[in-house]
Write an enzyme that holds these catalytic residues in place. Structure first.
Site, PDB file in Angstrom:
ATOM      1  N   GLY A 149       0.821  -1.206   0.000  1.00 55.94           N
ATOM      2  CA  GLY A 149       0.000   0.000   0.000  1.00 55.94           C
ATOM      3  C   GLY A 149       0.857   1.258   0.000  1.00 55.94           C
ATOM      4  N   ASN A 150       2.035   1.160   0.606  1.00 52.64           N
ATOM      5  CA  ASN A 150       2.930   2.317   0.686  1.00 52.64           C
ATOM      6  C   ASN A 150       3.449   2.763  -0.659  1.00 52.64           C
ATOM      7  OD1 ASN A 150       2.957   2.644   3.508  1.00 52.64           O
ATOM      8  ND2 ASN A 150       4.179   0.786   3.647  1.00 52.64           N
ATOM      9  N   LYS A 157     -10.431  -7.775  11.185  1.00 57.57           N
ATOM     10  CA  LYS A 157      -9.853  -6.670  10.413  1.00 57.57           C
ATOM     11  C   LYS A 157     -10.723  -5.417  10.542  1.00 57.57           C
ATOM     12  CE  LYS A 157      -7.108  -5.306   6.949  1.00 57.57           C
ATOM     13  NZ  LYS A 157      -5.674  -5.266   7.029  1.00 57.57           N
ATOM     14  N   LYS A 173      -3.542  -9.363   1.069  1.00 62.05           N
ATOM     15  CA  LYS A 173      -3.019  -9.236  -0.303  1.00 62.05           C
ATOM     16  C   LYS A 173      -1.758 -10.066  -0.530  1.00 62.05           C
ATOM     17  CE  LYS A 173       0.799  -6.407  -0.812  1.00 62.05           C
ATOM     18  NZ  LYS A 173       1.220  -6.007   0.493  1.00 62.05           N
ATOM     19  N   LYS A 221       3.563 -11.429   5.026  1.00 63.87           N
ATOM     20  CA  LYS A 221       4.522 -11.463   3.907  1.00 63.87           C
ATOM     21  C   LYS A 221       5.427 -12.685   4.031  1.00 63.87           C
ATOM     22  CE  LYS A 221       4.770  -6.455   3.711  1.00 63.87           C
ATOM     23  NZ  LYS A 221       3.497  -6.286   3.007  1.00 63.87           N
TER      24      LYS A 221
HETATM   25  P1  ADP Z   1       2.703  -3.069   2.923  1.00 60.51           P
HETATM   26  O1  ADP Z   1       1.869  -1.860   2.720  1.00 60.51           O
HETATM   27  O2  ADP Z   1       3.833  -3.152   1.985  1.00 60.51           O
HETATM   28  O3  ADP Z   1       1.910  -4.349   3.033  1.00 60.51           O
HETATM   29  P2  ADP Z   1       3.136  -3.246   5.829  1.00 60.51           P
HETATM   30  O4  ADP Z   1       3.136  -1.991   6.633  1.00 60.51           O
HETATM   31  O5  ADP Z   1       1.953  -4.144   5.919  1.00 60.51           O
HETATM   32  O6  ADP Z   1       3.442  -2.818   4.321  1.00 60.51           O
HETATM   33  O7  ADP Z   1       4.443  -4.113   6.204  1.00 60.51           O
HETATM   34  C1  ADP Z   1       5.743  -3.556   6.137  1.00 60.51           C
HETATM   35  C2  ADP Z   1       6.192  -3.091   7.525  1.00 60.51           C
HETATM   36  O8  ADP Z   1       6.430  -4.211   8.385  1.00 60.51           O
HETATM   37  C3  ADP Z   1       7.504  -2.366   7.577  1.00 60.51           C
HETATM   38  O9  ADP Z   1       7.340  -0.988   7.320  1.00 60.51           O
HETATM   39  C4  ADP Z   1       8.002  -2.604   9.011  1.00 60.51           C
HETATM   40  O10 ADP Z   1       7.749  -1.481   9.810  1.00 60.51           O
HETATM   41  C5  ADP Z   1       7.115  -3.730   9.529  1.00 60.51           C
HETATM   42  N1  ADP Z   1       7.827  -4.862  10.157  1.00 60.51           N
HETATM   43  C6  ADP Z   1       7.297  -5.597  11.160  1.00 60.51           C
HETATM   44  N2  ADP Z   1       8.121  -6.566  11.538  1.00 60.51           N
HETATM   45  C7  ADP Z   1       9.225  -6.479  10.754  1.00 60.51           C
HETATM   46  C8  ADP Z   1      10.443  -7.239  10.666  1.00 60.51           C
HETATM   47  N3  ADP Z   1      10.671  -8.277  11.454  1.00 60.51           N
HETATM   48  N4  ADP Z   1      11.345  -6.869   9.732  1.00 60.51           N
HETATM   49  C9  ADP Z   1      11.124  -5.821   8.927  1.00 60.51           C
HETATM   50  N5  ADP Z   1       9.985  -5.062   8.972  1.00 60.51           N
HETATM   51  C10 ADP Z   1       9.038  -5.380   9.864  1.00 60.51           C
HETATM   52 MG    MG Z   2       0.431  -4.883   4.571  1.00 63.14          MG
END
Ligand code: ADP
Ligand code: MG
Length: 315
Positions: A12-13, A131, A216, A278
């Site tokens: 989303g970012n 959610k 997603k 992820k």
């Molecule tokens: P997206 O919009 O890409 O799905 P998310 O915010 O859902 O992004 O997931 C990415 C975020 O996960 C990163 O910005 C980071 O802050 C967080 N995060 C949580 N745990 C970890 C980890 N173990 N290693 C790296 N990032 C992490």
């Molecule tokens: Mg996400």
């Protein structure tokens, strides 16, 4: 030589950064930057299937619907808002890719497929919606929605009441054959945005939309398996997955084997709702397909597809 197939899942970012207001122009600006990256992959001869999150966008559309109710315009259900955002983001990505490809002298077709993803009514998620969607409301508003529409609302740590919806597992991508057909003709496909529109089979065996949010990253994994991707790439806002994240002994993971990553996952290093899904998606792909998957930041798309940068998980 057959082209290497890559599934790219955009966070989303990539489209709407926290703190941004989310105007059309600002989102388009972000997509433009991403499109440049994606075109560099097309230039290298990769065949792309692009999928993306829609959390911030679907939240906005849902709110717009609710606001319009006051004007007597019926609001659309959440699954329909999912369809709106698949179309909207697909349009924006298509346009940016077209413009960037033109600059690079490329002429691939680009098409967005509005994608339904089948979930099971028996998924345990339906008994336990988790959610949160939309804004905070008063207890009265929440109680009324629960009684009138059978929605589930929960109080969120003293901040007010929010609607919560289930997050079921993706089972089948309904439009998968059409997607494969497009890919086989060299079309760049954008599909399954926001995890796909959740649908289920009703008692007459007919598809019906249902208010839920499919993760997603898990939906992207399903897609990567279905189209037999050579590599699965999740692009987010951090270059590496870390263990002991944000602690003094944080350690970034670069090249890592499936078994070791699994161990870290089981130890709870990856946060639920962000990095957790992820890593779960990546583990599933590597395990089932015996191929590599990568998690990294947006600006490393090309190196990620080549498996030379980011958290590269191999069988
Ligand atoms: P997206 O919009 O890409 O799905 P998310 O915010 O859902 O992004 O997931 C990415 C975020 O996960 C990163 O910005 C980071 O802050 C967080 N995060 C949580 N745990 C970890 C980890 N173990 N290693 C790296 N990032 C992490
Ligand atoms: Mg996400």
């Amino acid at each position: 030589m057959t082209k290497k197939r890559v599934v790219i899942a955009l966070g989303g970012n990539a489209i709407l950064q926290p703190g941004q207001k989310g105007t059309f122009e600002s989102q388009l600006e972000n997509i433009k930057i991403t499109a440049k990256q994606l075109v560099s992959l097309v230039e290298r001869g990769y065949q792309l299937l692009i999928t993306h999150g829609n959390g911030p966008q679907v939240g906005q559309v849902y709110l717009q619907q609710k606001a319009a109710e006051k004007e007597g315009i019926p609001s659309m259900p959440l699954h329909a808002c999912g369809a709106f955002t698949q179309g909207l983001l697909g349009y924006m990505i298509q346009q940016c890719l077209f413009n960037e490809m033109k600059k690079a002298g490329l002429k691939n077709n680009v098409a967005t497929v509005v994608t339904q993803v089948l979930v099971s009514k028996d998924d345990p998620a339906f008994k336990n919606p988790t959610k949160p969607i939309g804004p905070f409301y008063s207890e009265d508003h929440a109680k009324k929605a629960m009684e009138e529409f059978g929605e589930v609302w929960k109080e969120d740590s003293g901040r007010g009441w929010r609607r919560v919806v289930p997050s079921p597992e993706p089972q089948t991508i309904i439009e998968i054959d059409a997607i494969k057909e497009l890919l086989s003709k060299g079309t760049i496909v954008i599909a399954s945005g926001g995890g796909g529109i959740p649908v289920f089979l009703d008692e007459n065996g007919e598809l019906k939309g249902i208010d839920a949010v499919i993760d997603k990253d898990l939906a992207a994994e399903k897609m990567a398996e279905e189209i037999d991707a050579d590599i699965f790439v999740i692009l987010t806002d951090v270059p590496y997955v870390a263990i002991n994240y944000k602690k003094p002994d944080q350690k970034n993971l670069m090249n890592i084997k499936l078994e070791e990553m699994k161990k870290f996952y089981d130890e709870g290093h990856f946060k639920e709702g962000s990095m957790g899904p992820k890593v779960k998606a990546v583990l599933k792909f590597v395990e089932n397909k015996k191929r590599t998957a990568v998690i990294t930041s947006l600006d490393n798309a090309l190196q990620a597809a080549e498996g030379i940068f980011g958290t590269v998980v191999s069988p």
